[in-house]
Design an enzyme around this catalytic site. Structure first.
Site, short mmCIF file in Angstrom:
data_model
loop_
_atom_site.label_atom_id
_atom_site.label_comp_id
_atom_site.label_asym_id
_atom_site.label_seq_id
_atom_site.Cartn_x
_atom_site.Cartn_y
_atom_site.Cartn_z
N THR A 188 0.88 -1.18 0.00
CA THR A 188 0.00 0.00 0.00
C THR A 188 0.91 1.22 0.00
O THR A 188 2.09 1.12 0.36
CB THR A 188 -0.88 0.04 1.26
N GLU A 333 -5.44 -4.13 -0.99
CA GLU A 333 -5.77 -5.32 -0.19
C GLU A 333 -6.84 -6.20 -0.84
O GLU A 333 -7.15 -7.27 -0.35
CB GLU A 333 -6.26 -4.88 1.20
N LYS A 440 -16.78 15.73 10.63
CA LYS A 440 -17.92 15.55 11.53
C LYS A 440 -18.40 16.91 12.03
O LYS A 440 -17.72 17.55 12.81
CB LYS A 440 -17.55 14.64 12.70
N TRP A 445 -21.98 13.39 9.74
CA TRP A 445 -20.92 13.30 8.75
C TRP A 445 -21.22 14.11 7.50
O TRP A 445 -22.34 14.09 6.99
CB TRP A 445 -20.70 11.84 8.34
P1 ADP Z 1 -3.44 3.16 -1.08
O1 ADP Z 1 -4.39 2.55 -0.08
O2 ADP Z 1 -2.10 2.61 -1.04
O3 ADP Z 1 -3.57 4.66 -1.16
P2 ADP Z 1 -5.03 1.91 -3.02
O4 ADP Z 1 -5.00 2.01 -4.48
O5 ADP Z 1 -5.06 0.59 -2.40
O6 ADP Z 1 -3.84 2.72 -2.53
O7 ADP Z 1 -6.21 2.83 -2.50
C1 ADP Z 1 -7.42 2.30 -2.13
C2 ADP Z 1 -8.30 3.42 -1.67
O8 ADP Z 1 -8.51 4.38 -2.71
C3 ADP Z 1 -9.68 2.97 -1.28
O9 ADP Z 1 -9.69 2.43 0.02
C4 ADP Z 1 -10.47 4.26 -1.40
O10 ADP Z 1 -10.31 5.08 -0.27
C5 ADP Z 1 -9.81 4.93 -2.57
N1 ADP Z 1 -10.57 4.67 -3.79
C6 ADP Z 1 -10.30 3.78 -4.75
N2 ADP Z 1 -11.22 3.85 -5.74
C7 ADP Z 1 -12.10 4.81 -5.39
C8 ADP Z 1 -13.29 5.36 -5.98
N3 ADP Z 1 -13.74 4.95 -7.15
N4 ADP Z 1 -13.94 6.33 -5.30
C9 ADP Z 1 -13.49 6.77 -4.11
N5 ADP Z 1 -12.38 6.31 -3.52
C10 ADP Z 1 -11.69 5.34 -4.14
#
Ligand code: ADP
Length: 562
Positions: A188, A333, A440, A445
């Site tokens: 990540t 993940e 918040k 929210w």
């Molecule tokens: P990292 O967690 O390392 O920044 P990731 O690619 O695994 O990289 O990121 C996943 C996160 O990206 C998700 O948990 C979410 O918060 C965000 N994310 C991914 N796709 C979307 C989407 N279509 N809309 C909103 N958030 C998104």
């Protein structure tokens, strides 16, 4: 006790090598086209690719790499990177894709944590490798992805990829592997703390490839020409490097140039039908088209994800350019696909405006992923499109535990994603925030993503971030930080007035600040932690006036209104 009756079908393990073997045998002449670091366009076929992946496997085995060893890549999307995917996993080694946009210290941490045996790198990263090598003493060798003629001058002593390949004949049979063996290691990006490793299995990678190819997913087929803009170092290019061979689709790799002009020209010349990338690259592409008046002659659809796709972008792509947008949500993940925005038959009969509202959300799960939202007490929340909760997932391509970490991240067998979401009666997911970015206000929210989406729909706004700012009465209120589009102007008051009728009144930001640029993570996401730090001492006008100006009173649903 009766003995269960076992089925009598072949026990063929789901291995990554079987994907490429399938493509080489049944789509042997289908092309893989790559824009190379060397500057030219390289073409070959799935048949050629498998032979070279086998040569690489032989070369790595000759170097002493054993099943289970990690072999890392620091590379753009291209045919040699694809060979590295299959040439490592094919004999049981683990392909560890590293994001070169991370800070060198973070990369060194990741290489050491993964205990990488070898690192394959594009020559673009020669200077980076010179910085990393002294910090990574356990790496047995650094392999430059080039031939002798293109070997860059370096302090580090490196091996040359094409020379290693030339020493092998490709006469190699992929060994039978246990499908539970590790295939890929992806970290990540570590926006909070050190990056954590997700170690996929052959089984999870192949199942994910099936999921990625499904019609209500990325909908890949042998009739497609696919250009993955999403990097192969970012969660396996969202599965396209596996779903491509699985379906026999033509693959087009853009290399290092991801600007609008380079992508557009490649899409046109290779008759690309399908692409995938984060909103930022689409922004670049759309700007280029706006400037040049260009149109797509072959592109039919694109998958946009990684962060929320602003509805304004979706509208422009569909209405002005005739490109279907599939909004997707997932994470490292989860290999990474979780949900995609595709309508079922009944939904597609509804009025257009209603269909469009649904398609702006992150969509429906594909088989292989189950999801739920839970409240602070851990209890599941209703799928009414209103209740916000922590999003939990599970399934055969969802992480069980992080690499080299003892403790399980799971809660009752579910993985907590760290995202906050609603799910509506159509089973459509709508991501409202990352839990650590939630605002918040008076105990309720506010979705920062929804607030940002309104701002970026304004013609004078290039990019916007909404963050929480301290407030004496409401604890937190939204602050909008905006980058203006070059050559356009807008005032704080005009922008705030633009919100009228677009969101609940109490969601309208209390203040707007204009900046030259916003901080991003290595994967191009807004770095809100850094922004909150930057604006820690920002005083909202509403806070100064001690609540008089923002006179919040409970509204119809017991929520504060301005
Ligand atoms: P990292 O967690 O390392 O920044 P990731 O690619 O695994 O990289 O990121 C996943 C996160 O990206 C998700 O948990 C979410 O918060 C965000 N994310 C991914 N796709 C979307 C989407 N279509 N809309 C909103 N958030 C998104």
């Amino acid at each position: 006790m009766t003995t269960p009756l076992l089925g009598q079908m072949m026990d063929v393990p789901l291995t990554v090598s079987s994907l490429l073997a399938h493509a080489a045998r049944h789509f042997g002449s289908t092309e893989i086209v790559s824009r190379r670091i060397e500057g030219d366009l390289h073409r070959y076929t799935y048949r050629d690719c498998e032979k070279r992946a086998k040569q690489l496997a032989q070369a790595l085995i000759a170097l002493g790499v054993e099943p289970g060893d990690r072999v890392a890549t620091l590379a753009w999307n291209g045919y040699r990177h694809l060979e590295a995917y299959y040439g490592t996993t094919g004999f049981g080694a683990v392909c560890h894709t590293i994001n070169p946009r991370l800070f060198p210290d973070q990369i060194a941490y990741i290489i050491n944590h993964a205990d990488d045996a070898y690192v394959l790198f594009d020559t673009t990263f020669a200077a980076l490798v010179d910085t990393l090598a002294p910090q990574c003493p356990h790496v047995r060798g650094w392999i430059a992805l080039c031939d002798e003629a293109h070997r860059p001058p370096m302090q580090t002593s490196v091996l040359c990829y094409e020379t290693l390949m030339d020493g092998q004949d490709g006469g190699f049979d992929w060994p039978a592997l246990d499908e539970q063996q590790a295939s890929y290691l992806c970290y990540t990006s570590g926006t909070t703390g050190n990056p954590k490793g997700a170690l996929y299995t052959h089984r999870s990678t192949v199942l994910h490839a099936f999921g990625a190819a499904l019609p209500d997913s990325m909908s890949l087929s042998a009739s497609d020409s696919v250009l993955p803009i999403v990097p192969m170092f970012h969660v396996n290019a969202w599965g396209l490097a596996h779903a491509g061979p699985l379906t026999g689709a033509k693959l087009v790799f853009p290399g290092k140039d991801l600007d609008g002009k380079s992508l557009y020209e490649l899409m046109e010349s290779e008759r690309v039908t399908c692409s995938a990338g984060v909103p930022t690259v689409w922004l670049g592409l759309l700007n280029y088209l706006r400037e040049t008046g260009g149109k797509f002659s072959s592109l039919q659809r694109t998958v946009i994800g990684g962060s929320a796709c602003p509805p304004a972008m979706l509208r422009i792509l569909e209405d002005d350019y005739g490109v279907q947008v599939i909004h997707a949500w997932g994470m490292t993940e989860m290999s990474p696909l979780g949900t995609l925005s595709k309508l079922n038959w009944e939904q597609s009969q509804r009025p257009l405006a209603e269909q469009r509202k649904l398609l702006e959300k992150q969509g429906h799960v594909i088989y292989g992923v189950d999801m739920k939202i839970v409240g602070e007490d851990g209890r599941e929340l209703p799928w009414d499109g209103v209740a916000f909760g922590d999003l939990h997932v599970r399934g055969p391509w969802v992480i069980d535990r992080y690499f080299r970490k003892e403790e399980s991240p799971l809660i009752d067998g579910w993985f907590p994603t760290g995202d906050v979401a609603t799910i509506d009666p159509d089973s459509f997911l709508h991501i409202t925030d990352r839990s650590k970015d939630v605002i918040k206000s008076g105990g309720e929210w506010i979705s920062s993503i929804d607030v940002e989406n309104v701002a970026v729909a304004h013609p004078a706004v290039a990019e916007a971030a909404c963050i929480a700012c301290a407030h004496p009465k409401w604890t937190e209120r939204p602050l909008l930080v905006v980058v203006k589009r070059a050559g356009f102007d807008v005032t704080r008051e005009e922008l705030l007035a633009f919100y009228d009728g677009k969101v609940a009144k109490w969601w309208i930001p209390d203040d707007v600040v204009f900046v030259d640029e916003l901080p991003h993570t290595a994967t191009g996401k807004l770095q809100k932690l850094k922004l909150r730090d930057l604006f820690r001492d920002h005083v909202l006008p509403s806070a100064l006036e001690d609540g008089r100006n923002c006179a919040l009173t409970p509204g119809a649903q017991g929520k504060p209104v301005r």
